[in-house]
Design a protein around this motif. Structure first.
Motif, PDB file in Angstrom:
ATOM      1  N   GLU A 128       0.738  -1.238  -0.143  1.00 25.07           N
ATOM      2  CA  GLU A 128      -0.242   0.016  -0.123  1.00 25.07           C
ATOM      3  C   GLU A 128       1.417   1.321   0.306  1.00 25.07           C
ATOM      4  OE1 GLU A 128      -2.437  -0.732   3.414  1.00 25.07           O
ATOM      5  OE2 GLU A 128      -3.444  -2.184   2.708  1.00 25.07           O
ATOM      6  N   LYS A 129       2.079   1.484   0.427  1.00 23.67           N
ATOM      7  CA  LYS A 129       2.715   2.747   1.010  1.00 23.67           C
ATOM      8  C   LYS A 129       3.826   2.730  -0.643  1.00 23.67           C
ATOM      9  CE  LYS A 129       6.552   4.379   2.743  1.00 23.67           C
ATOM     10  NZ  LYS A 129       8.059   4.704   2.017  1.00 23.67           N
ATOM     11  N   LEU A 130       4.101   1.506  -1.025  1.00 29.78           N
ATOM     12  CA  LEU A 130       4.341   1.592  -2.570  1.00 29.78           C
ATOM     13  C   LEU A 130       3.488   1.976  -3.296  1.00 29.78           C
ATOM     14  CD1 LEU A 130       6.714  -1.664  -2.587  1.00 29.78           C
ATOM     15  CD2 LEU A 130       7.569   0.308  -2.467  1.00 29.78           C
ATOM     16  N   GLU A 131       2.452   1.914  -3.436  1.00 28.51           N
ATOM     17  CA  GLU A 131       1.469   2.462  -4.187  1.00 28.51           C
ATOM     18  C   GLU A 131       0.920   3.715  -4.268  1.00 28.51           C
ATOM     19  OE1 GLU A 131      -1.814  -0.106  -3.369  1.00 28.51           O
ATOM     20  OE2 GLU A 131      -1.508  -1.634  -5.420  1.00 28.51           O
ATOM     21  N   ARG A 132       1.305   3.727  -2.687  1.00 22.75           N
ATOM     22  CA  ARG A 132       0.910   5.862  -2.739  1.00 22.75           C
ATOM     23  C   ARG A 132       2.159   6.466  -2.968  1.00 22.75           C
ATOM     24  NH1 ARG A 132       0.704   5.723   3.005  1.00 22.75           N
ATOM     25  NH2 ARG A 132       0.439   3.551   3.045  1.00 22.75           N
ATOM     26  N   ASP A 133       3.374   5.833  -2.989  1.00 22.48           N
ATOM     27  CA  ASP A 133       4.413   7.042  -4.085  1.00 22.48           C
ATOM     28  C   ASP A 133       4.395   6.715  -4.688  1.00 22.48           C
ATOM     29  OD1 ASP A 133       5.429   6.704  -1.292  1.00 22.48           O
ATOM     30  OD2 ASP A 133       6.453   4.987  -0.768  1.00 22.48           O
ATOM     31  N   ILE A 134       4.361   5.300  -5.565  1.00 22.39           N
ATOM     32  CA  ILE A 134       4.100   5.488  -7.537  1.00 22.39           C
ATOM     33  C   ILE A 134       2.796   6.657  -7.971  1.00 22.39           C
ATOM     34  CG2 ILE A 134       3.151   3.930  -9.575  1.00 22.39           C
ATOM     35  CD1 ILE A 134       4.312   1.291  -7.816  1.00 22.39           C
ATOM     36  N   LYS A 135       2.125   6.588  -6.767  1.00 21.86           N
ATOM     37  CA  LYS A 135       0.985   7.514  -7.553  1.00 21.86           C
ATOM     38  C   LYS A 135       1.218   8.949  -7.091  1.00 21.86           C
ATOM     39  CE  LYS A 135      -3.708   4.628  -6.411  1.00 21.86           C
ATOM     40  NZ  LYS A 135      -5.029   4.414  -6.231  1.00 21.86           N
ATOM     41  N   SER A 136       2.427   9.518  -6.157  1.00 21.47           N
ATOM     42  CA  SER A 136       2.512  10.268  -6.098  1.00 21.47           C
ATOM     43  C   SER A 136       4.167  10.639  -7.149  1.00 21.47           C
ATOM     44  CB  SER A 136       3.479  10.771  -4.704  1.00 21.47           C
ATOM     45  OG  SER A 136       4.167   9.947  -4.610  1.00 21.47           O
ATOM     46  N   LEU A 137       4.323   9.493  -7.410  1.00 18.80           N
ATOM     47  CA  LEU A 137       5.736  10.528  -8.298  1.00 18.80           C
ATOM     48  C   LEU A 137       4.810  10.235  -9.565  1.00 18.80           C
ATOM     49  CD1 LEU A 137       8.499   7.549  -7.549  1.00 18.80           C
ATOM     50  CD2 LEU A 137       8.282  10.325  -7.174  1.00 18.80           C
ATOM     51  N   VAL A 138       3.791   9.583 -10.734  1.00 18.95           N
ATOM     52  CA  VAL A 138       2.862   9.855 -11.009  1.00 18.95           C
ATOM     53  C   VAL A 138       2.699  11.441 -11.311  1.00 18.95           C
ATOM     54  CG1 VAL A 138       0.935   9.143 -12.620  1.00 18.95           C
ATOM     55  CG2 VAL A 138       2.684   7.142 -12.024  1.00 18.95           C
ATOM     56  N   ASN A 139       1.904  11.856 -10.118  1.00 20.26           N
ATOM     57  CA  ASN A 139       1.469  13.277 -10.196  1.00 20.26           C
ATOM     58  C   ASN A 139       2.164  13.743 -10.643  1.00 20.26           C
ATOM     59  OD1 ASN A 139      -1.652  11.935  -9.468  1.00 20.26           O
ATOM     60  ND2 ASN A 139      -1.090  12.080  -7.887  1.00 20.26           N
ATOM     61  N   GLN A 140       3.247  13.944 -10.188  1.00 18.25           N
ATOM     62  CA  GLN A 140       4.504  14.720 -10.296  1.00 18.25           C
ATOM     63  C   GLN A 140       5.132  14.698 -11.425  1.00 18.25           C
ATOM     64  OE1 GLN A 140       7.132  14.689  -6.689  1.00 18.25           O
ATOM     65  NE2 GLN A 140       5.679  14.886  -4.711  1.00 18.25           N
ATOM     66  N   LYS A 141       5.340  13.959 -12.244  1.00 17.01           N
ATOM     67  CA  LYS A 141       5.811  13.136 -13.572  1.00 17.01           C
ATOM     68  C   LYS A 141       6.314  15.068 -14.072  1.00 17.01           C
ATOM     69  CE  LYS A 141       5.869  10.942 -17.152  1.00 17.01           C
ATOM     70  NZ  LYS A 141       4.949   9.304 -17.369  1.00 17.01           N
ATOM     71  N   GLN A 142       7.352  15.084 -14.108  1.00 18.24           N
ATOM     72  CA  GLN A 142       7.938  16.321 -15.471  1.00 18.24           C
ATOM     73  C   GLN A 142       8.677  15.609 -16.200  1.00 18.24           C
ATOM     74  OE1 GLN A 142       9.739  18.655 -12.921  1.00 18.24           O
ATOM     75  NE2 GLN A 142       7.545  19.738 -11.481  1.00 18.24           N
ATOM     76  N   PRO A 143       8.457  15.934 -17.826  1.00 19.21           N
ATOM     77  CA  PRO A 143       9.146  15.817 -18.910  1.00 19.21           C
ATOM     78  C   PRO A 143      10.835  16.277 -18.496  1.00 19.21           C
ATOM     79  CG  PRO A 143       8.250  18.040 -19.070  1.00 19.21           C
ATOM     80  CD  PRO A 143       7.422  18.044 -18.013  1.00 19.21           C
ATOM     81  N   LEU A 144      11.811  15.608 -18.784  1.00 19.45           N
ATOM     82  CA  LEU A 144      12.786  15.545 -19.040  1.00 19.45           C
ATOM     83  C   LEU A 144      13.430  16.052 -19.969  1.00 19.45           C
ATOM     84  CD1 LEU A 144      13.794  11.992 -17.644  1.00 19.45           C
ATOM     85  CD2 LEU A 144      13.571  14.162 -16.366  1.00 19.45           C
ATOM     86  N   ASP A 145      14.815  17.049 -19.124  1.00 24.34           N
ATOM     87  CA  ASP A 145      15.225  17.986 -20.548  1.00 24.34           C
ATOM     88  C   ASP A 145      16.419  17.138 -20.449  1.00 24.34           C
ATOM     89  OD1 ASP A 145      13.294  19.772 -21.096  1.00 24.34           O
ATOM     90  OD2 ASP A 145      13.147  20.762 -19.352  1.00 24.34           O
ATOM     91  N   PHE A 146      16.400  16.837 -21.907  1.00 24.96           N
ATOM     92  CA  PHE A 146      18.051  16.302 -22.052  1.00 24.96           C
ATOM     93  C   PHE A 146      19.322  17.085 -23.276  1.00 24.96           C
ATOM     94  CE2 PHE A 146      16.404  12.294 -20.816  1.00 24.96           C
ATOM     95  CZ  PHE A 146      17.381  12.068 -20.373  1.00 24.96           C
TER      96      PHE A 146
END
Length: 81
Positions: free
Chosen positions: A63-81
């Motif tokens: 459950e904790k890992l699922e919450r962490d994944i959801k928060s990371l998906v919500n904070q997802k930003q495009p990467l600049d290379f």
């Protein structure tokens, strides 16, 4: 668990009185069988509680890992290379 302890305590007192008053061979055999069955019951209960605790621990980690994944998906930003 408290009931198991009470049962073992009562059997211990009965065995003590048996050793003092020599109540007979039948009581010793019955008392030893009850001790054996109680010990097996405690062993089974303890192992099932340990397994249940491990499963609950795994569920909480998932459950904790699922919450962490959801928060990371919500904070997802495009990467600049």
């Amino acid at each position: 668990m408290f009931m198991w302890v009470i049962l073992l305590f009562a059997l211990g007192i009965a065995a003590f009185f048996d050793s003092i008053y020599n109540l007979g061979d039948i009581f010793r055999q019955v008392n030893s069988v009850i001790f054996l069955l109680t010990a097996v019951g405690l062993l089974v209960r303890t192992t099932t509680q340990i397994k249940r605790g491990r499963i609950e621990n795994f569920q909480s980690r998932v459950e904790k890992l699922e919450r962490d994944i959801k928060s990371l998906v919500n904070q997802k930003q495009p990467l600049d290379f």
